[in-house]
Design a protein around this motif. Structure first.
Motif, mmCIF file in Angstrom:
data_model
loop_
_atom_site.group_PDB
_atom_site.id
_atom_site.type_symbol
_atom_site.label_atom_id
_atom_site.label_comp_id
_atom_site.label_asym_id
_atom_site.label_seq_id
_atom_site.Cartn_x
_atom_site.Cartn_y
_atom_site.Cartn_z
ATOM 1 N N GLY B 35 36.418 -49.190 56.898
ATOM 2 C CA GLY B 35 37.451 -49.136 55.873
ATOM 3 C C GLY B 35 38.286 -50.403 55.853
ATOM 4 O O GLY B 35 38.693 -50.880 54.788
ATOM 5 N N TYR B 36 38.516 -50.977 57.055
ATOM 6 C CA TYR B 36 39.308 -52.209 57.124
ATOM 7 C C TYR B 36 38.530 -53.375 56.510
ATOM 8 O O TYR B 36 39.099 -54.202 55.791
ATOM 9 C CB TYR B 36 39.640 -52.479 58.582
ATOM 10 C CG TYR B 36 40.231 -53.851 58.850
ATOM 11 C CD1 TYR B 36 41.489 -54.198 58.363
ATOM 12 C CD2 TYR B 36 39.525 -54.787 59.597
ATOM 13 C CE1 TYR B 36 42.026 -55.442 58.607
ATOM 14 C CE2 TYR B 36 40.063 -56.037 59.853
ATOM 15 C CZ TYR B 36 41.313 -56.365 59.347
ATOM 16 O OH TYR B 36 41.829 -57.600 59.579
ATOM 17 N N ARG B 41 36.259 -47.593 49.689
ATOM 18 C CA ARG B 41 34.976 -47.122 49.191
ATOM 19 C C ARG B 41 34.020 -46.813 50.339
ATOM 20 O O ARG B 41 33.256 -45.841 50.290
ATOM 21 C CB ARG B 41 34.349 -48.176 48.273
ATOM 22 C CG ARG B 41 33.088 -47.676 47.577
ATOM 23 C CD ARG B 41 32.510 -48.749 46.672
ATOM 24 N NE ARG B 41 31.209 -48.329 46.180
ATOM 25 C CZ ARG B 41 31.026 -47.612 45.079
ATOM 26 N NH1 ARG B 41 32.067 -47.229 44.366
ATOM 27 N NH2 ARG B 41 29.809 -47.280 44.688
ATOM 28 N N SER B 42 34.065 -47.626 51.408
ATOM 29 C CA SER B 42 33.158 -47.395 52.531
ATOM 30 C C SER B 42 33.488 -46.078 53.222
ATOM 31 O O SER B 42 32.597 -45.302 53.597
ATOM 32 C CB SER B 42 33.249 -48.552 53.515
ATOM 33 O OG SER B 42 34.546 -48.615 54.053
ATOM 34 N N VAL B 43 34.801 -45.811 53.365
ATOM 35 C CA VAL B 43 35.193 -44.536 53.983
ATOM 36 C C VAL B 43 34.698 -43.386 53.118
ATOM 37 O O VAL B 43 34.172 -42.378 53.617
ATOM 38 C CB VAL B 43 36.727 -44.483 54.156
ATOM 39 C CG1 VAL B 43 37.150 -43.168 54.769
ATOM 40 C CG2 VAL B 43 37.201 -45.645 54.997
ATOM 41 N N LEU B 44 34.844 -43.537 51.826
ATOM 42 C CA LEU B 44 34.424 -42.473 50.916
ATOM 43 C C LEU B 44 32.918 -42.221 51.036
ATOM 44 O O LEU B 44 32.471 -41.066 51.045
ATOM 45 C CB LEU B 44 34.786 -42.846 49.472
ATOM 46 C CG LEU B 44 34.463 -41.762 48.448
ATOM 47 C CD1 LEU B 44 35.391 -40.572 48.631
ATOM 48 C CD2 LEU B 44 34.539 -42.291 47.032
ATOM 49 N N ILE B 82 24.003 -41.427 58.202
ATOM 50 C CA ILE B 82 23.494 -41.915 56.914
ATOM 51 C C ILE B 82 24.546 -42.786 56.249
ATOM 52 O O ILE B 82 24.274 -43.897 55.786
ATOM 53 C CB ILE B 82 23.101 -40.727 56.019
ATOM 54 C CG1 ILE B 82 21.851 -40.072 56.576
ATOM 55 C CG2 ILE B 82 22.879 -41.176 54.584
ATOM 56 C CD1 ILE B 82 21.432 -38.843 55.858
ATOM 57 N N GLY B 83 25.786 -42.289 56.243
ATOM 58 C CA GLY B 83 26.863 -43.059 55.636
ATOM 59 C C GLY B 83 27.046 -44.404 56.318
ATOM 60 O O GLY B 83 27.204 -45.437 55.660
ATOM 61 N N LEU B 84 26.989 -44.393 57.655
ATOM 62 C CA LEU B 84 27.215 -45.633 58.393
ATOM 63 C C LEU B 84 26.056 -46.622 58.222
ATOM 64 O O LEU B 84 26.223 -47.814 58.462
ATOM 65 C CB LEU B 84 27.411 -45.326 59.880
ATOM 66 C CG LEU B 84 28.692 -44.588 60.252
ATOM 67 C CD1 LEU B 84 28.713 -44.242 61.730
ATOM 68 C CD2 LEU B 84 29.914 -45.421 59.898
ATOM 69 N N LEU B 92 27.611 -43.934 44.500
ATOM 70 C CA LEU B 92 28.141 -42.827 45.305
ATOM 71 C C LEU B 92 27.149 -41.665 45.429
ATOM 72 O O LEU B 92 27.324 -40.799 46.266
ATOM 73 C CB LEU B 92 29.466 -42.341 44.713
ATOM 74 C CG LEU B 92 30.647 -43.306 44.855
ATOM 75 C CD1 LEU B 92 31.922 -42.666 44.332
ATOM 76 C CD2 LEU B 92 30.826 -43.733 46.300
ATOM 77 N N TRP B 93 26.117 -41.649 44.582
ATOM 78 C CA TRP B 93 25.152 -40.541 44.745
ATOM 79 C C TRP B 93 24.174 -40.817 45.883
ATOM 80 O O TRP B 93 23.500 -39.920 46.373
ATOM 81 C CB TRP B 93 24.377 -40.264 43.452
ATOM 82 C CG TRP B 93 23.793 -41.481 42.782
ATOM 83 C CD1 TRP B 93 24.309 -42.138 41.715
ATOM 84 C CD2 TRP B 93 22.593 -42.174 43.141
ATOM 85 N NE1 TRP B 93 23.531 -43.195 41.377
ATOM 86 C CE2 TRP B 93 22.463 -43.247 42.234
ATOM 87 C CE3 TRP B 93 21.622 -42.001 44.126
ATOM 88 C CZ2 TRP B 93 21.404 -44.148 42.285
ATOM 89 C CZ3 TRP B 93 20.570 -42.891 44.179
ATOM 90 C CH2 TRP B 93 20.471 -43.956 43.275
ATOM 91 N N ALA B 94 24.106 -42.077 46.328
ATOM 92 C CA ALA B 94 23.121 -42.403 47.369
ATOM 93 C C ALA B 94 23.355 -41.641 48.675
ATOM 94 O O ALA B 94 22.418 -41.059 49.231
ATOM 95 C CB ALA B 94 23.114 -43.909 47.612
ATOM 96 N N PRO B 95 24.598 -41.616 49.208
ATOM 97 C CA PRO B 95 24.788 -40.852 50.450
ATOM 98 C C PRO B 95 24.463 -39.376 50.280
ATOM 99 O O PRO B 95 23.913 -38.758 51.201
ATOM 100 C CB PRO B 95 26.272 -41.074 50.780
ATOM 101 C CG PRO B 95 26.898 -41.597 49.550
ATOM 102 C CD PRO B 95 25.819 -42.333 48.816
#
Lengths: 573, 332
Positions: B35-36, B41-44, B82-84, B92-95
């Motif tokens: 996030g930093y 968006r990455s956190v989301l 997966i997110g990481l 946003l549908w990819a994760p």
């Protein structure tokens, strides 16, 4: 340096707790279990006195009545005696041996049978152990370790009876013609060691083996492995292999019986309510029902289940289940809902299994019904210590699955051995279906109190090995089921017949393998004993340890790989 | 129905739940660091992956297995991984799609937790890479924050911020030695979770301390990569820099902490785990040379996963008191 156990679990320390001691030798009713071929000598309605013989086996091994009372029930498995409150004792034995030297092997075994001295942990009559190892052993191992984390009576018993223990050891050594006794105790139990040392001044032929505090190091196979680095094959017991492991309580019983001329009628044990209430050391009459015992100890309300055996491997039993001569721990449990676990293959059970098995595989094969595979991967080498289930993060009932699999394989073995034709009695089964919970060991009856867990476990042919003790559970592996199992044969379908044929083949292979093992392992044993005594002395001196062994010992007896780790008896001269 | 209590009447407090919590705890700093560097968006993206994985898992077990165990939070870990493993510029549908494939195809259809053959998170990533390789290969500059709630980032926004990662330039045999410390602390571009090798090492030590994962396995893995990189350092730099690059960029550390220690898809025996780690380490070095610049590691992991039962079979310990390796006879 303590002697180590590979695998096993270090349990949280409850050793500081010092439970109170109480005596409960006058229960209202006792039921004596007829094991080891004991046959009743009394009939219904007979009056018996305390210490009177009520059962005897063909080899003259005797069971004595622990109370005076009236025999109310006699069956193949039980003698039930109701207390009449008169407290009459049968007369003492007139002829008592005077000196330790007088007791030779023949006299000793005769007396052991007469007084009914039984292994306090294994449940095997002591004379049988001695007979199997007489002339073939170089040392006797005295087990002073509290095998279960909750068992607290052994240490106190030895401290109070150190004199009896040491004289018992001397009698045993003399009668067996053995020069050395190895006393196995916890590594930090200096007090116990010093107490026992007093009775073996100078060269008493006693060596102290200080063991790591780890469960289940008290199991005889593992104990012998930790001290001597020999693995005893699963087809024979430790005493048959020349390492008689005798628990300290048995030795104390032996001496007390010889001294007083009275048979064994009580058992010292620990009672434990699982939320740490009612943790007491009790000396109870053999045959006391667990529920009665707990009511004497002051059990709080809310405990509706009982178990005996061990806190990690006990079996839930009915409240009427009697105390036996090898009951070490009785447990009271609160009823609670337990849901089935799931294996996540974290492999922790592999790490703690002292027998180097893969316990999760037994669970997997149990679910998929591959019993033969279970046998192949060493199901019958499992000593049922429960360490795998203790560490399981998925809360899988691994131990229960292992026991179910063992019971079912035992049934199949019986069918195979040709005692009866396969299809004839299959329909008249005690169990229905092959489902997980349709097992006689785990039937609902043993919770609701209607069933008799003992009978059930005997019927499936695993005998009391399921209940307690390393020796017994190991023994139950190869044991053929008791008579009368015919009613319990399960209605298996045709698939199982195929399985059985498979087993026959496999057994042949295994036999061959086993013989090889024996040779190989004995080879390694010989190799280990090549180290000569001077070498060991030298190493010990280098390590700053003084070896002070009896000079008359043969050098062979002293030369094992781990011998450096034995703490030698310091001479006081 | 009343049930009897099982034999261990006392139990070790460690349960599946606490193990999973430990693993999740290691993910938290990674998400915060992501996030930093890459903004909200990455956190989301990570949270979306976790939430959708949990929803799919609970729904599947409840509907198909007819079980509902709230304490089984392993799907959160799958989703988190997966997110990481995704770059920040993915739609946003990819994760969500990745979690769906991971949970349903790779985990639940094999019978649920503990029974899957392939690592679910890796299956999700590889499936996304195979289907939408173009969006997966978009890496952007650090400290350029994209709008969090835009489903698909407009091409104009991404184009100006695209950047060549260290792994991309490595394919051409070029190593930027000055940026290696940035790789270590997590200031160079990459996927959300693989940024900071430093945080991953701290998390690794925590998991070893908590006995969730084994030090031996990770050590064997790292040593294999280091030794192989030393002898086959094909890039135009000192071998030590090449080793650092191999270790600190890309998902190597992510593998060392998470994927290598997945319970179900790696061998259960200690020696088997080490052998698996050595194979995986070798395969990762190889795939970076022969294979694609990104996500090749996940592909070789999936290729090696089915080997673990076979490795297990030959590394089971000798049963006490016997000379037979009886385990080896057990049919698979």
């Amino acid at each position: 340096m303590a002697l180590k156990l590979q695998g096993g679990v270090k349990l949280p320390e409850f050793r500081n707790s010092n439970p109170p001691f109480m005596i409960f030798d006058n229960p209202l009713e006792v039921s004596l279990v007829m094991e080891h071929g004991l046959l009743p000598l009394v009939e219904n309605g007979d009056r018996v006195k305390r210490y009177e013989q009520v059962a005897r086996n063909p080899e003259d091994f005797v069971m004595a009545s622990p109370i005076s009372g009236v025999v109310t029930e006699v069956s193949e498995n039980f003698i039930v005696i109701k207390n009449d409150g008169e407290g009459l004792d049968s007369p003492e034995d007139e002829e008592k041996p005077k000196a330790i030297d007088e007791i030779d092997y023949q006299t000793l075994t005769g007396l052991l049978k007469k007084y009914g001295v039984t292994g306090a942990f294994s449940g095997i009559p002591l004379y049988k152990k001695l007979a199997a190892s007489y002339g073939g052993c170089e040392r006797i191992i005295i087990n002073c370790i509290e095998s279960d984390p909750m068992v607290r009576h052994v240490r106190g018993l030895i401290l109070e009876n150190s004199k009896e223990l040491s004289f018992g050891i001397k009698i045993l050594l003399n009668a067996m013609g053995v020069k050395k006794a190895v006393i196995a105790l916890d590594k930090d139990d200096i007090q116990l060691r010093d107490e026992l040392k007093k009775f073996f001044p100078g060269r008493g032929g006693v060596v102290f083996a200080q063991m790591e505090v780890k469960y289940p190091i008290g199991y005889d196979r593992l104990l012998v492995n930790a001290i001597y680095n020999t693995e005893i094959t699963s087809d024979k017991e430790v005493w048959q292999a020349g390492y008689p492991v005798i628990s300290a309580e048995t030795v104390i019983n032996l001496f007390v019986c010889l001294q007083t001329g009275r048979p064994v009628i009580s058992k010292t044990l620990t009672s434990f309510g699982v939320d740490f209430s009612c943790h007491t050391r009790v000396r109870a009459a053999v045959g006391t029902g667990i529920a009665e015992l707990f009511s004497h100890c002051g059990l709080p309300d809310g405990f509706s289940l009982f178990a005996m055996g061990g806190v990690l491997n006990g079996i839930t039993v009915d409240g009427k289940e009697p105390v036996r001569k090898n009951t070490n721990l009785v447990l009271a449990l609160r009823e609670k809902e337990v849901s089935g676990g799931v294996c996540i293959k974290c492999s922790r059970c592999l790490g703690v299994c002292p027998m180097h098995l893969a316990p999760f595989k037994f669970h997997e094969n149990h679910l998929s019904g591959r019993r033969v595979a279970n046998k192949l991967i060493g199901l019958f080498n499992c000593i049922e210590c429960g360490a795998c289930a203790y560490v399981c993060p998925g809360r899988v009932d691994i131990l229960g699955d292992i026991r179910k699999e063992k019971a079912k394989l035992n049934i199949q073995n019986t069918v195979m051995s040709g005692k009866q034709a396969m299809p004839a009695k299959l329909s008249n089964s005690g169990m229905t279906g092959t489902g997980v919970f349709n097992d006689p060991l785990y039937s609902e009856d043993d919770i609701s109190g209607g069933g008799d867990i003992l009978l059930a476990s005997e019927d499936v042919g695993s005998d009391d090995g399921l209940l307690d003790g390393a020796d017994e559970s190991a023994l139950s592996g190869g044991k053929k089921p008791a008579d009368g199992e015919d009613k319990q044969i399960q209605a298996e379908d045709i698939e199982d017949i195929e399985e059985i044929e498979e087993i026959e083949d496999i057994e042949d292979i295994e036999e061959i393998d086993n013989t090889e093992d024996k040779e190989n392992i004995s080879d390694t044993k010989n190799e280990q004993s090549d180290v000569s005594l001077p070498t060991v002395k030298k190493t010990l001196k280098q390590k700053g340890l003084v070896l002070d062994e009896p000079a008359d010992l043969p050098a062979k007896a002293e030369t094992k790989t781990n011998e450096q780790e034995l703490i030698p008896q310091d001479g006081e001269d | 129905m009343k049930k009897s209590l099982w034999a261990p009447f006392i139990r070790l407090p460690d349960s599946m739940f606490t193990i999973m919590l430990d693993v999740l705890a290691v993910m938290v700093p990674l998400i915060i660091w992501g996030g930093y560097v890459y903004g909200p968006r990455s956190v989301l993206i990570v949270l979306l992956a976790m939430a959708s994985a949990a929803v799919f898992d609970f729904a599947f077990t409840a509907l198909v297995f007819r079980e509902f165990n709230l304490k089984d939070i392993s799907s959160l870990i799958t989703g988190g991984l997966i997110g990481l493993s995704l770059p920040v510029a993915v739609p946003l549908w990819a994760p969500v799609l990745g979690s769906l494939i991971a949970i349903v195809a790779a985990k639940s259809l094999f019978g649920g937790i503990g029974r899957n053959i392939f690592n679910p998170a890796a299956v999700g990533i590889v499936a996304l890479y195979a289907l939408f390789g173009r969006i997966m290969n978009v890496f952007t500059k650090p400290f350029v924050y994209f709008p969090a709630l835009t489903m698909t980032l407009p091409q104009s926004l991404v184009k100006g911020n695209r950047v060549v990662t260290a792994l991309d330039s490595l394919k051409g045999g070029v190593v930027n030695t000055s940026a290696i410390m940035d790789d270590f602390y997590g200031l160079s571009p990459g996927t959300i979770g693989e940024l900071s090798a430093f945080l991953l090492i701290i998390g690794f030590l925590y998991l070893v301390f908590r006995r969730v994962i084994r030090f031996n396995t990770a050590f064997a893995f790292a040593m294999t990569i280091i030794v192989l990189s030393y002898f086959f350092s094909y890039a135009d730099c000192e071998p030590i820099d090449f080793i650092k690059l191999q270790m600190f960029t890309g998902p190597t550390m992510l593998f060392m902490v998470f994927f290598l220690n997945d319970y179900a898809t790696t061998p259960v025996t200690g020696s088997g785990k080490v052998l698996f780690a050595v194979l995986l380490g070798g395969a990762i070095v190889a795939v970076r040379y022969f294979g694609p610049a990104h996500y090749g590691e996940y592909i070789v992991l999936l290729a090696l996963n089915p080997l673990s039962p076979i490795i297990e079979k030959f590394t089971f310990p000798r049963v006490f008191g016997t000379k037979i390796l009886t385990q080896a006879r057990d049919s698979l």
